[in-house]
Scaffold this active site. Sequence first.
Site, PDB file in Angstrom:
ATOM      1  N   ASN A 120      -2.284  -0.490   6.556  1.00 13.25           N
ATOM      2  CA  ASN A 120      -1.822  -1.760   7.138  1.00 13.25           C
ATOM      3  C   ASN A 120      -0.854  -2.516   6.222  1.00 13.25           C
ATOM      4  O   ASN A 120      -0.817  -3.738   6.212  1.00 13.25           O
ATOM      5  CB  ASN A 120      -3.029  -2.614   7.526  1.00 13.25           C
ATOM      6  CG  ASN A 120      -3.944  -2.924   6.353  1.00 13.25           C
ATOM      7  OD1 ASN A 120      -3.720  -2.452   5.246  1.00 13.25           O
ATOM      8  ND2 ASN A 120      -4.966  -3.726   6.585  1.00 13.25           N
ATOM      9  N   ARG A 170       2.300  -7.032   8.680  1.00 16.38           N
ATOM     10  CA  ARG A 170       1.436  -5.927   9.140  1.00 16.38           C
ATOM     11  C   ARG A 170       1.860  -5.435  10.513  1.00 16.38           C
ATOM     12  O   ARG A 170       1.805  -4.233  10.788  1.00 16.38           O
ATOM     13  CB  ARG A 170      -0.028  -6.363   9.131  1.00 16.38           C
ATOM     14  CG  ARG A 170      -0.621  -6.334   7.718  1.00 16.38           C
ATOM     15  CD  ARG A 170      -2.036  -6.826   7.730  1.00 16.38           C
ATOM     16  NE  ARG A 170      -2.751  -6.486   6.506  1.00 16.38           N
ATOM     17  CZ  ARG A 170      -3.866  -7.071   6.132  1.00 16.38           C
ATOM     18  NH1 ARG A 170      -4.399  -8.027   6.874  1.00 16.38           N
ATOM     19  NH2 ARG A 170      -4.459  -6.699   5.020  1.00 16.38           N
ATOM     20  N   ARG A 212      -2.682 -14.915   4.066  1.00 15.27           N
ATOM     21  CA  ARG A 212      -3.411 -14.091   5.051  1.00 15.27           C
ATOM     22  C   ARG A 212      -2.868 -14.335   6.462  1.00 15.27           C
ATOM     23  O   ARG A 212      -2.707 -13.397   7.251  1.00 15.27           O
ATOM     24  CB  ARG A 212      -4.915 -14.364   4.965  1.00 15.27           C
ATOM     25  CG  ARG A 212      -5.505 -13.752   3.693  1.00 15.27           C
ATOM     26  CD  ARG A 212      -6.966 -14.072   3.524  1.00 15.27           C
ATOM     27  NE  ARG A 212      -7.813 -13.404   4.497  1.00 15.27           N
ATOM     28  CZ  ARG A 212      -8.212 -12.128   4.402  1.00 15.27           C
ATOM     29  NH1 ARG A 212      -7.820 -11.394   3.394  1.00 15.27           N
ATOM     30  NH2 ARG A 212      -8.997 -11.608   5.303  1.00 15.27           N
ATOM     31  N   HIS A 216      -2.428  -5.521   1.164  1.00 17.87           N
ATOM     32  CA  HIS A 216      -3.747  -6.121   0.944  1.00 17.87           C
ATOM     33  C   HIS A 216      -3.543  -7.576   0.561  1.00 17.87           C
ATOM     34  O   HIS A 216      -2.523  -7.926  -0.026  1.00 17.87           O
ATOM     35  CB  HIS A 216      -4.467  -5.394  -0.201  1.00 17.87           C
ATOM     36  CG  HIS A 216      -5.671  -6.136  -0.690  1.00 17.87           C
ATOM     37  ND1 HIS A 216      -6.882  -6.069  -0.038  1.00 17.87           N
ATOM     38  CD2 HIS A 216      -5.842  -6.994  -1.732  1.00 17.87           C
ATOM     39  CE1 HIS A 216      -7.754  -6.844  -0.677  1.00 17.87           C
ATOM     40  NE2 HIS A 216      -7.145  -7.409  -1.706  1.00 17.87           N
ATOM     41  N   PHE A 269     -15.664   3.332   6.250  1.00 21.60           N
ATOM     42  CA  PHE A 269     -14.274   3.675   5.923  1.00 21.60           C
ATOM     43  C   PHE A 269     -14.001   3.726   4.416  1.00 21.60           C
ATOM     44  O   PHE A 269     -12.873   4.006   4.004  1.00 21.60           O
ATOM     45  CB  PHE A 269     -13.296   2.697   6.594  1.00 21.60           C
ATOM     46  CG  PHE A 269     -13.530   1.237   6.264  1.00 21.60           C
ATOM     47  CD1 PHE A 269     -13.060   0.684   5.080  1.00 21.60           C
ATOM     48  CD2 PHE A 269     -14.201   0.413   7.152  1.00 21.60           C
ATOM     49  CE1 PHE A 269     -13.263  -0.650   4.778  1.00 21.60           C
ATOM     50  CE2 PHE A 269     -14.411  -0.940   6.861  1.00 21.60           C
ATOM     51  CZ  PHE A 269     -13.937  -1.463   5.677  1.00 21.60           C
ATOM     52  N   THR A 322      -5.875  -7.705  10.060  1.00 23.91           N
ATOM     53  CA  THR A 322      -6.090  -6.417   9.374  1.00 23.91           C
ATOM     54  C   THR A 322      -5.554  -5.247  10.198  1.00 23.91           C
ATOM     55  O   THR A 322      -4.928  -4.333   9.661  1.00 23.91           O
ATOM     56  CB  THR A 322      -7.601  -6.217   9.108  1.00 23.91           C
ATOM     57  OG1 THR A 322      -8.069  -7.323   8.350  1.00 23.91           O
ATOM     58  CG2 THR A 322      -7.865  -4.934   8.341  1.00 23.91           C
ATOM     59  N   GLU A 373      -9.323 -10.042  -8.463  1.00 20.55           N
ATOM     60  CA  GLU A 373      -8.320  -9.025  -8.139  1.00 20.55           C
ATOM     61  C   GLU A 373      -7.079  -9.164  -9.021  1.00 20.55           C
ATOM     62  O   GLU A 373      -6.504  -8.166  -9.460  1.00 20.55           O
ATOM     63  CB  GLU A 373      -7.971  -9.105  -6.649  1.00 20.55           C
ATOM     64  CG  GLU A 373      -9.165  -8.673  -5.795  1.00 20.55           C
ATOM     65  CD  GLU A 373      -8.949  -8.816  -4.299  1.00 20.55           C
ATOM     66  OE1 GLU A 373      -9.873  -8.470  -3.540  1.00 20.55           O
ATOM     67  OE2 GLU A 373      -7.861  -9.261  -3.872  1.00 20.55           O
ATOM     68  N   LYS A 393       0.822  -1.214   0.000  1.00 22.27           N
ATOM     69  CA  LYS A 393       0.000   0.000   0.000  1.00 22.27           C
ATOM     70  C   LYS A 393       0.858   1.267   0.000  1.00 22.27           C
ATOM     71  O   LYS A 393       2.061   1.226   0.311  1.00 22.27           O
ATOM     72  CB  LYS A 393      -0.943  -0.053   1.203  1.00 22.27           C
ATOM     73  CG  LYS A 393      -1.935  -1.219   1.111  1.00 22.27           C
ATOM     74  CD  LYS A 393      -2.979  -1.147   2.209  1.00 22.27           C
ATOM     75  CE  LYS A 393      -3.993  -2.254   2.047  1.00 22.27           C
ATOM     76  NZ  LYS A 393      -5.108  -2.121   3.027  1.00 22.27           N
ATOM     77  N   TYR A 411     -12.279  -1.724  -4.467  1.00 22.79           N
ATOM     78  CA  TYR A 411     -12.831  -1.971  -3.121  1.00 22.79           C
ATOM     79  C   TYR A 411     -14.359  -1.855  -3.103  1.00 22.79           C
ATOM     80  O   TYR A 411     -14.934  -1.611  -2.043  1.00 22.79           O
ATOM     81  CB  TYR A 411     -12.212  -1.001  -2.122  1.00 22.79           C
ATOM     82  CG  TYR A 411     -10.817  -1.400  -1.654  1.00 22.79           C
ATOM     83  CD1 TYR A 411     -10.626  -2.521  -0.851  1.00 22.79           C
ATOM     84  CD2 TYR A 411      -9.696  -0.646  -2.000  1.00 22.79           C
ATOM     85  CE1 TYR A 411      -9.357  -2.885  -0.416  1.00 22.79           C
ATOM     86  CE2 TYR A 411      -8.421  -1.008  -1.561  1.00 22.79           C
ATOM     87  CZ  TYR A 411      -8.267  -2.129  -0.764  1.00 22.79           C
ATOM     88  OH  TYR A 411      -7.017  -2.497  -0.321  1.00 22.79           O
TER      89      TYR A 411
HETATM   90  P1  CMP Z   1      -7.440  -4.763   2.989  1.00 25.67           P
HETATM   91  O1  CMP Z   1      -6.901  -6.129   3.262  1.00 25.67           O
HETATM   92  O2  CMP Z   1      -6.865  -3.988   1.879  1.00 25.67           O
HETATM   93  O3  CMP Z   1      -9.025  -4.902   2.763  1.00 25.67           O
HETATM   94  C1  CMP Z   1      -9.923  -3.856   3.020  1.00 25.67           C
HETATM   95  C2  CMP Z   1      -9.258  -2.695   3.684  1.00 25.67           C
HETATM   96  O4  CMP Z   1     -10.136  -1.809   4.346  1.00 25.67           O
HETATM   97  C3  CMP Z   1      -8.365  -3.203   4.816  1.00 25.67           C
HETATM   98  O5  CMP Z   1      -7.261  -3.878   4.320  1.00 25.67           O
HETATM   99  C4  CMP Z   1      -8.068  -1.910   5.530  1.00 25.67           C
HETATM  100  O6  CMP Z   1      -7.074  -1.144   4.862  1.00 25.67           O
HETATM  101  C5  CMP Z   1      -9.410  -1.220   5.406  1.00 25.67           C
HETATM  102  N1  CMP Z   1     -10.200  -1.413   6.610  1.00 25.67           N
HETATM  103  C6  CMP Z   1     -10.752  -2.516   7.061  1.00 25.67           C
HETATM  104  N2  CMP Z   1     -11.433  -2.304   8.211  1.00 25.67           N
HETATM  105  C7  CMP Z   1     -11.289  -1.016   8.466  1.00 25.67           C
HETATM  106  C8  CMP Z   1     -11.744  -0.180   9.490  1.00 25.67           C
HETATM  107  N3  CMP Z   1     -12.497  -0.667  10.481  1.00 25.67           N
HETATM  108  N4  CMP Z   1     -11.392   1.099   9.446  1.00 25.67           N
HETATM  109  C9  CMP Z   1     -10.644   1.584   8.410  1.00 25.67           C
HETATM  110  N5  CMP Z   1     -10.181   0.824   7.392  1.00 25.67           N
HETATM  111  C10 CMP Z   1     -10.487  -0.466   7.421  1.00 25.67           C
END
Ligand code: CMP
Length: 138
Positions: free
Chosen positions: A113, A103, A86, A116, A58, A92, A127, A10, A50
């Site tokens: 984070n 992460r 994962r 992805h 968010f 996350t 994807e 990211k 997304y």
């Molecule tokens: P990612 O694995 O890219 O998939 C969805 C993304 O949404 C996640 O990582 C975070 O970057 C973001 N995300 C998920 N939950 C939240 C949250 N509660 N608040 C803000 N961002 C979030």
Amino acid sequence: MVERTYTMIKPECVENKHIGEVISRIEQGGFRIRAMKMVHLTKQEAQAFYAVHKERPFYNDLTDFMSSGPIVAMVLEKENCIKDYRDFIGSTNPAEAAEGTIRRDFGADIQCNCVHASDSPENAEKEIHFFFADRDLV
Ligand code: CMP
């Protein structure tokens, strides 16, 4: 079964010059890189990628963030790749991610984070093809 997953480093992780360390961890973790490129997503592209989260609070911040600078898009391959990757990157929220995960070590917060990862075979296919044509996969 050998599987493929989609991952991207990211924008905050790219900006903080952690591309090399993250890729090294991925390779040392047993994942083969089958495709890779750097992309600066537009806001519209981030929204499309997304779209599954479009009702979440968010979504707007996430798509602003994901279009704020370049990402590194990759296709990874390994046995049981989707779940193993994962587990490998951690939760996350970096604050809840296990010690030694990408992460935990490079993520700043739940949005920034570091990486992805696809969450299912169906989403991995979608994807991967959002970013790559079949001929880009080596
Ligand atoms: P990612 O694995 O890219 O998939 C969805 C993304 O949404 C996640 O990582 C975070 O970057 C973001 N995300 C998920 N939950 C939240 C949250 N509660 N608040 C803000 N961002 C979030």
